[in-house]
Write a protein that holds these residues in place. Structure first.
Motif, short mmCIF file in Angstrom:
data_model
loop_
_atom_site.label_atom_id
_atom_site.label_comp_id
_atom_site.label_asym_id
_atom_site.label_seq_id
_atom_site.Cartn_x
_atom_site.Cartn_y
_atom_site.Cartn_z
N ARG A 59 23.49 60.34 -65.29
CA ARG A 59 24.65 60.64 -64.46
C ARG A 59 25.02 62.13 -64.54
O ARG A 59 25.63 62.68 -63.63
N LEU A 60 24.63 62.76 -65.64
CA LEU A 60 24.92 64.20 -65.79
C LEU A 60 24.14 65.04 -64.79
O LEU A 60 24.51 66.15 -64.47
N TYR A 61 23.00 64.53 -64.40
CA TYR A 61 22.13 65.31 -63.51
C TYR A 61 22.17 64.74 -62.11
O TYR A 61 21.30 64.98 -61.31
N ASN A 62 23.20 63.95 -61.83
CA ASN A 62 23.23 63.24 -60.57
C ASN A 62 23.42 64.19 -59.40
O ASN A 62 24.25 65.08 -59.44
N GLY A 63 22.68 63.96 -58.36
CA GLY A 63 22.85 64.75 -57.16
C GLY A 63 21.61 65.56 -56.83
O GLY A 63 21.18 66.40 -57.60
N ALA A 64 21.03 65.27 -55.66
CA ALA A 64 19.94 66.09 -55.17
C ALA A 64 20.53 66.97 -54.08
O ALA A 64 21.40 66.53 -53.33
N GLY A 105 28.96 59.38 -62.26
CA GLY A 105 27.89 60.10 -61.57
C GLY A 105 28.37 60.70 -60.26
O GLY A 105 28.05 61.84 -59.92
N PHE A 106 29.16 59.92 -59.51
CA PHE A 106 29.65 60.44 -58.23
C PHE A 106 30.58 61.64 -58.46
O PHE A 106 30.50 62.64 -57.75
N ALA A 107 31.43 61.55 -59.49
CA ALA A 107 32.31 62.67 -59.82
C ALA A 107 31.48 63.91 -60.17
O ALA A 107 31.83 65.04 -59.79
N ASN A 108 30.36 63.72 -60.87
CA ASN A 108 29.50 64.86 -61.19
C ASN A 108 28.90 65.50 -59.96
O ASN A 108 28.73 66.72 -59.90
N SER A 109 28.57 64.69 -58.96
CA SER A 109 28.01 65.30 -57.75
C SER A 109 29.11 66.04 -56.97
O SER A 109 28.83 67.02 -56.28
#
Lengths: 335, 335
Positions: free
Chosen positions: B285-290, B310-314
């Motif tokens: 989740r820390l690396y979430n988001g392409a 995960g969504f908050a991280n993106s």
């Protein structure tokens, strides 16, 4: 009793050789029989090691040479200067029918160039492929090509499927070989034209060696649904090394965490038996040995940095390959 | 106070949406300020969730639509039928200057097609690249392309170096960006012609965004010596997924081992704090988001299966990208 198998051994290549090589032979020979070891290297160093070991003198021959190929030699330098080297002489013994397979822990590039100079390709195979074992959840994958060919066409990938399956069948005779092409999606539409064409060919052409299972993505390599994974040498090399790097990263992070507190250290000691079991399952020495497929004799490269247990495992691989009639299987199935 | 940042959010895509999306906004908004969330989706479902949350009503707008793109839609179907969908409307708000970036956890292929239909490419960038974060020993790598382009030429790989470095600089402003080309050897001679030519171009042309570090092999990706890794979309996708598969394989084997005896279970419980620390470091989740780079607005794809954290991280990634002036950095440095 059937004729003995002859394994040619370059005793001088890799870290801590010839010590680990002789120790490796000792381990291997104590678990098998009817094998002869044709050992190439410096007799002055090898003979005392052999004498001190439990290896019976009637199961080995030493061919003396002081010349050997260094890890720092370029493949071409090695090929030019190397005609009296332990590696060259070991490979030459395959050409002369004195040995059935060669195992070396020496310079990879040099081994492949010297093998190609001395041995014939199997008829109708255009490119040799570098193949190795890769663990999955229920057993082992054969993966190829791991770096011999940067670019591959449809015929090469079909050949790799056959050669990889023949290797798989030689090593794991009771298992069904299941081939998949490494791709970036499991749908038929993904990938480049070469992969898509290869898919069509493999899907239409039935053969006795393997079942074709379509595409596989990188995250499924270790699931165990297939066991022969085919790709070009660029992608295969990147995939294998990335897996290696990830495994090292995770185990070193885990070690760091486990040791970061007294409680952690204590419980790691309590748990040491289980951690050892885990480590054993991932022990790279179990998968030691890359096999150059496509030549009409088996050429096995042991990792340079492995120890005697790893070297003994690559001897076991070479024994299985010879007994499993790998080359005949490939010849019979090649299109 | 500077102008607020506007983030467009497709609330309807991915598992457990819009619940996790609204929860993600709640987490993100509690740690930052001066952000507006333009939320697209079904008002009847979204509004009650927002009302129950701690999100202040003045920092969001809802644009109602009952239409959304399913994970099973093909990108083309989605593009055709999707003009009133939450994803389309969210992307359109970037075109209309109402939002500065978009985040969606929905259908990846559809998001990219809809983004390309609505947004312009940055001038002189020929191909968009899919980029993501990948942990290394000391921090994070940006890796691209991860699958948008199966084949890439020299110009594409040079563009990816610039775009990846601009992204890296936006996310980690105090770090030096160090670019390497993924290859199957660290020597200059290895690789195909496209890689070798790109090496020459990057080696000769200095720029203000990054230092060029040459080639990197798969097993070194996580060492932390470089932090921007450039490759074509086929190789990048295989490498990323292979790393993912390897990590899953090792952690599940470890879990199996740790639970295989009473003593193991006990000590795992003792060690639970350390194991948690380990898990946190590897938490995907820390690396979430392409991030789709090359369009003249930031398009961020959150994993479909991630949760609210995960969504908050993106959302955090999109905030950093806007504040770090990613697009301007790319425009200024593109050749």
């Amino acid at each position: 009793m059937s004729n003995p198998i002859n394994i040619a051994i370059d005793a001088m290549g890799g870290e801590n050789s010839p010590y680990k090589v002789i120790k490796g032979i000792e381990i291997h020979s104590s678990n098998t029989n009817n094998i002869n070891y044709n050992i190439y290297g410096d007799q002055k160093i090898i003979e005392p090691l052999l004498k001190k070991s439990n290896i019976k003198s009637k199961i080995y021959n030493i061919t003396h040479t002081e010349n050997y190929i260094k890890d720092t030699d370029s493949p071409l330098t090695a090929a030019k200067k190397g005609k009296n080297s332990s590696m060259w002489l070991a490979v030459e013994s395959l050409k002369n029918q004195e040995s059935d397979a060669i195992v070396s822990a020496g310079n990879t590039g040099a081994l492949f160039v010297i093998a190609k100079l001395n041995l014939k390709m199997i008829e109708r195979i255009e490119k040799p492929a570098l193949s190795a074992l890769w663990p999955n959840k229920i057993g082992m994958n054969v993966v190829l090509d791991l770096g011999a060919n940067i670019e591959c066409n449809e015929k090469n990938l079909v050949d790799f499927s056959l050669m990889g399956s023949a290797l798989h069948k030689s090593l794991f005779e009771n298992e069904m070989s299941k081939v998949a092409l490494l791709n970036i999606g499991s749908e038929e539409l993904k990938g480049n034209n070469i992969i898509k064409n290869t898919y069509q060919i493999l899907n239409e052409k039935k053969n006795s060696l393997f079942e074709f299972k379509g595409y596989i993505e990188g995250n499924k390599i270790m699931d165990g649904d297939v066991n022969v994974i085919v790709t070009d040498g660029f992608t295969g090399n990147v995939a294998l090394k990335t897996a290696e790097g990830t495994a090292n990263f995770i185990t070193s992070e885990l070690k760091k965490t486990m040791n970061s507190s007294l409680l952690g250290k204590l419980s790691a000691i309590l748990n040491i038996k289980n951690l050892k079991k885990f480590k054993n399952k991932l022990d790279p020495r179990l998968y030691n040995g890359a096999i150059l497929l496509g030549l009409d004799k088996p050429v096995i490269k042991s990792h340079g940095s492995t120890d005697e247990i790893g070297f003994a495992n690559s001897l076991k691989v070479s024994e299985k390959i010879i007994k499993g009639k790998l080359i005949e299987k490939i010849k019979k199935n090649i299109i």
